[in-house]
Design a protein around this motif. Structure first.
Motif, PDB file in Angstrom:
ATOM      1  N   MET A   1       0.849  -1.171   0.000  1.00 57.48           N
ATOM      2  CA  MET A   1       0.000   0.000   0.000  1.00 57.48           C
ATOM      3  C   MET A   1       0.900   1.241   0.000  1.00 57.48           C
ATOM      4  SD  MET A   1      -2.645   1.295   2.974  1.00 57.48           S
ATOM      5  CE  MET A   1      -3.905   0.145   2.488  1.00 57.48           C
ATOM      6  N   ILE A   3       1.232   4.962   1.035  1.00 61.31           N
ATOM      7  CA  ILE A   3       0.608   5.932   1.938  1.00 61.31           C
ATOM      8  C   ILE A   3       1.267   7.295   1.755  1.00 61.31           C
ATOM      9  CG2 ILE A   3      -0.033   4.184   3.626  1.00 61.31           C
ATOM     10  CD1 ILE A   3       2.546   6.261   4.971  1.00 61.31           C
ATOM     11  N   TYR A  93      -3.953   7.082   2.017  1.00 61.26           N
ATOM     12  CA  TYR A  93      -3.349   6.190   1.033  1.00 61.26           C
ATOM     13  C   TYR A  93      -3.526   6.781  -0.361  1.00 61.26           C
ATOM     14  CZ  TYR A  93      -8.149   4.588   0.310  1.00 61.26           C
ATOM     15  OH  TYR A  93      -9.493   4.534   0.043  1.00 61.26           O
ATOM     16  N   GLU A  95      -4.233   5.732  -4.239  1.00 63.04           N
ATOM     17  CA  GLU A  95      -4.731   4.678  -5.110  1.00 63.04           C
ATOM     18  C   GLU A  95      -5.055   5.286  -6.465  1.00 63.04           C
ATOM     19  OE1 GLU A  95      -8.695   2.216  -4.898  1.00 63.04           O
ATOM     20  OE2 GLU A  95      -7.238   1.475  -3.421  1.00 63.04           O
ATOM     21  N   LEU A 121      -6.048   2.480   7.923  1.00 60.47           N
ATOM     22  CA  LEU A 121      -5.577   2.139   6.579  1.00 60.47           C
ATOM     23  C   LEU A 121      -5.897   0.698   6.200  1.00 60.47           C
ATOM     24  CD1 LEU A 121      -2.094   3.889   6.712  1.00 60.47           C
ATOM     25  CD2 LEU A 121      -3.989   4.516   5.207  1.00 60.47           C
TER      26      LEU A 121
END
Length: 123
Positions: A1, A3, A93, A95, A121
């Motif tokens: 992920m 962040i 985060y 995306e 998260l």
């Protein structure tokens, strides 16, 4: 992920905005030093402070994380900056190139806790 952590630059009172402008070089230097020291962990500096209106500024870092313990260092860094410079921070985060905030912490929002942020998260 992937962040991000940003210094909150929007919705500031005049006094807060003035203080942020005064401390901008020190904040940029601290974040640059952190990004350089953690380049092996793919930490990237976010430094978009060209506008005259600090509400448009984006100042912080982004980095990939896979475990909640990976949040300890960046959250500690931003907690320290919040204490030293009286700022608040946004964490979230990234995306598809878009930032999604999940929490705020700092001088006015209260100290950030890596464990809670990891929960927000979904780590």
């Amino acid at each position: 992920m992937l962040i991000y952590l940003l210094i909150a630059c929007d919705r500031l009172e005049d006094k807060q905005e003035k203080k942020l402008r005064q401390n901008l070089p020190e904040l940029q230097a601290a974040l640059q030093a952190y990004a350089e020291a953690n380049a092996a962990h793919e930490v990237t500096l976010i430094n978009e402070c060209e506008s005259d209106d600090c509400e448009d500024w984006q100042l912080g870092i982004s980095q990939p994380v896979t475990r909640n313990t990976h949040l300890n260092f960046p959250v500690d860094l931003f907690n320290g900056l919040a204490e030293q410079y009286g700022i608040d921070c946004e964490v979230g985060y990234i995306e598809d190139g878009a930032r999604e905030p999940v929490s705020y912490f700092g001088k006015h929002e209260g100290k950030g806790e890596a464990f809670l942020i990891a929960e927000y998260l979904g780590l």
